[in-house]
Write an enzyme that holds these catalytic residues in place. Structure first.
Site, PDB file in Angstrom:
ATOM      1  N   SER A 137       0.926  -1.191   0.063  1.00  0.00           N
ATOM      2  CA  SER A 137       0.085  -0.086   0.158  1.00  0.00           C
ATOM      3  C   SER A 137       1.027   1.375  -0.152  1.00  0.00           C
ATOM      4  O   SER A 137       1.838   1.250  -0.930  1.00  0.00           O
ATOM      5  CB  SER A 137      -1.021   0.008   1.331  1.00  0.00           C
ATOM      6  OG  SER A 137      -1.926   0.906   1.445  1.00  0.00           O
TER       7      SER A 137
ATOM      8  N   HIS B 206      -7.902  -5.363   0.170  1.00  0.00           N
ATOM      9  CA  HIS B 206      -6.609  -4.616   0.336  1.00  0.00           C
ATOM     10  C   HIS B 206      -5.654  -5.186   1.441  1.00  0.00           C
ATOM     11  O   HIS B 206      -4.593  -5.219   1.489  1.00  0.00           O
ATOM     12  CB  HIS B 206      -6.978  -3.110   0.377  1.00  0.00           C
ATOM     13  CG  HIS B 206      -5.671  -2.304   0.520  1.00  0.00           C
ATOM     14  ND1 HIS B 206      -4.924  -2.124  -0.677  1.00  0.00           N
ATOM     15  CD2 HIS B 206      -5.119  -1.559   1.246  1.00  0.00           C
ATOM     16  CE1 HIS B 206      -3.792  -1.296  -0.264  1.00  0.00           C
ATOM     17  NE2 HIS B 206      -3.846  -0.865   0.878  1.00  0.00           N
TER      18      HIS B 206
ATOM     19  N   ASP C 151      -8.491  -6.668  -4.290  1.00  0.00           N
ATOM     20  CA  ASP C 151      -8.213  -5.343  -3.779  1.00  0.00           C
ATOM     21  C   ASP C 151      -8.859  -4.381  -4.641  1.00  0.00           C
ATOM     22  O   ASP C 151      -8.466  -4.370  -5.900  1.00  0.00           O
ATOM     23  CB  ASP C 151      -6.775  -5.081  -3.826  1.00  0.00           C
ATOM     24  CG  ASP C 151      -6.325  -3.990  -3.237  1.00  0.00           C
ATOM     25  OD1 ASP C 151      -7.116  -3.067  -2.955  1.00  0.00           O
ATOM     26  OD2 ASP C 151      -4.993  -3.832  -3.097  1.00  0.00           O
TER      27      ASP C 151
END
Lengths: 199, 374
Positions: B153, B351, B318
């Site tokens: 991320s 995610h 995600d």
């Protein structure tokens, strides 16, 4: 006759690739061919694979591998980015035949394609005997085969003609990997082609 | 999962006196960074891996503290002997970024100029500022070049930025569940989260410390919203469905559905300890991240400055930073003939998948790291 890594088509493909060329191997499996081309030809190589286990095996092999689906456009690759785009024993597993051929010659200068010949005499005899063929180059049972397209050398060449693709070179092999010179559509088990667009 | 935890770890602190010029125009005259290291730096100092943290992460990546055995690092499942970030082979470094709230200089630490917490006066920090501060930590540790810089991320964005800003100091870059820039939708979610904090009466313009209060309600809402974007619809459906806390509907605004209970719990847990100003800064750093901006949006031109080899990983479920976003990075690297591998991992955790243990996911990272030259 002994062949590189037990794959007679690999020897032919290797011979066509110059040192330092940029090579994309579509359906690269565990990266065996690319590893061989890197080690013997010093190519810059990338592979495309859909299967998780092959992605892992190719990374273990130290190969650049991109997870992707050959049924879809190769959007992450730019036009004419490669000297050679290889599709070894994979065309028969792809449903969008014209799509993949067009994509190969969009991203690469030259397409190198090997595929099993459905019209090989042993395959024909098998069908005449009432059973689907199982051979060195078509090693699957009908119910577990990844192959979705069954075609012959003549079929393939007719498609190339229709699509305006130029066959630069062709080699045909029997089941033992020996070159076949005559009656190739009948005596050949595996074919290897070099294709380009019309120049 | 295979391998072992690193066991007991300790936090270290480094003080930096050299002013840091920030992207926003501000200057930090001096600052502290807290960090942890696992494994041993080899004599050639060639086996160091920097792990960058995401929005709410910190320097405590793995192991636990002798006096706090329950406090296990946020990515413990990937670090340790026999794990992908193998501490028998690699020297792993994690730090808390500037603006954080876990010990490094940030809004909740004292501003030496005023003797009071920085609060809203803490300058806006960008990903490139974090990377420059990380480079100074590397200098301090004697690491000229990282064997790898990696993260998930926002951590993956720092890894990407490292490869662009310090191409000679990164040999491998592992970018997981990231994007080359945020989409309008990404920024929109972040702005709603920020509005929740900024409009909380307890926020006091960011100087809530002086009022002995914290904008807990805003922070809680921000986290609840964020948390939804970290999970996949399928996973929420499987985990909660339309399950009820009690057997019958009770027609009130309290907790009725299991998913409400879960989200409120997550919001409360986060709001209880995280700093609201840090949350604002981290989300702005995400919004501003766009290294290709320097090249008029041409990411291929930007990645031409990188020299590292890359492993790019996305997750099928995600939707915050979808596989298509990772492919933008892959395409820019391919256009520059960089060594790059890309795996799209089928995992159900949205995610958040990047933090989970999955045999294939970890095997891919393990295989990649085993092949890098030290």
């Amino acid at each position: 006759m002994t062949h590189t890594l037990g794959r007679p088509d690999f020897d032919l493909i290797t011979a066509w690739i110059a040192p330092g060329d940029r090579v994309l191997d579509l359906g690269c499996g565990d990266g065996t061919l690319l590893r061989h081309l890197i080690d013997t030809r010093g190519v810059h190589g990338w592979g495309v694979e859909i299967d998780d286990a092959n992605i892992l095996a190719a990374i273990k092999n130290g190969i650049n591998v991109i997870q992707g689906n050959l049924e879809r456009p190769l959007d992450e690759f730019a036009d004419q980015a490669f000297d050679h785009v290889v599709l070894s024993r994979t065309l028969q597993t792809v449903r969008h035949t014209e799509g993949i051929l067009r994509e190969m010659l969009r991203v690469g200068r030259e397409a190198v394609i090997s595929f099993p010949n459905f019209a090989y005499w042993k395959n024909l005899r098998s069908v005449l005997d009432g059973r689907m063929p199982v051979s060195e180059d078509l090693p699957y049972q009908w119910y577990d085969s990844p192959n979705v397209r069954f075609f012959t050398l003549l079929d393939f060449e007719a498609l190339c003609d229709k699509m305006g693709l130029v066959i630069r070179e062709r080699h045909v092999l029997d089941e033992e990997g020996n070159l076949v010179e005559h009656e190739v559509n009948f005596l050949g088990s595996l074919a290897v082609y070099r294709l380009t667009l019309k120049r | 999962m295979p391998g072992q935890s690193v066991g007991v770890v300790a936090t270290q602190r480094a003080h930096f006196d050299q002013p840091l010029q920030l992207r926003s125009g501000g200057v930090l005259p001096a600052y502290d960074l807290v960090y942890e290291t696992y494994g041993t730096l080899n004599a050639a100092k060639s086996n160091a891996i920097l792990v960058c943290h995401a929005l709410s992460g910190n320097h405590h990546i793995a192991g636990h503290y002798a006096d706090d055995p329950q406090n296990i690092g946020w990515w413990d499942n990937i670090v340790g002997p026999g794990r992908p970030l193998d501490t028998d082979k690699f020297f792993i470094v994690g730090l808390n970024n500037l603006g954080g709230c876990h010990g490094s200089t940030g809004p909740s630490t004292l501003n030496p100029a005023t003797g009071k917490p920085w609060g809203a006066d803490f300058p806006m920090v960008a990903v490139i500022d974090w990377v420059r501060a990380q480079a100074r930590l590397a200098d301090l540790l004697g690491i000229d070049s990282w064997a790898a810089v990696m993260g998930g991320s926002l951590g993956g964005m720092q890894a990407l930025r490292w490869s662009i800003t310090y191409p000679d100091r990164v040999r491998n870059t592992i970018v997981i569940a990231a994007a080359p820039r945020l989409s309008a939708q990404n920024i929109a979610f972040n702005d709603v989260a920020r509005q929740a904090i900024l409009t909380d009466p307890d926020f006091h313009g960011g100087h809530f410390y002086e009022h002995n209060t914290r904008p807990v309600r805003g922070l809680r809402l921000a986290r609840m919203l964020g948390h939804i974007t970290y999970l996949s619809d399928d996973q929420m459906g499987e985990k909660f469905g339309r399950g009820l806390r009690n057997e019958a509907l009770s027609y009130h605004f309290g907790v009725e559905f299991e998913v409400e209970s879960y989200l409120r719990y997550q919001g409360d847990k986060f709001a209880g300890h995280f700093d609201a100003n840090t949350y604002l800064l981290m989300t702005k750093a995400l919004d501003y991240f766009d290294p290709a901006r320097e090249d008029n949006g041409n990411l291929t031109a930007t990645m031409a400055r990188s020299k590292a080899s890359f492993l790019v990983i996305s997750f099928s479920t995600d939707w915050r930073f979808s596989p298509a976003r990772s492919k933008e990075i892959v395409a820019a690297l391919l256009a520059n003939s960089r060594n790059v591998s890309y795996a799209d991992i089928s995992l159900n955790f949205g995610h958040d998948s990047f933090l989970m243990y999955d045999a294939h996911y970890h095997d891919v990272i393990d295989a990649y790291l085993r092949n890098i030259k030290l």
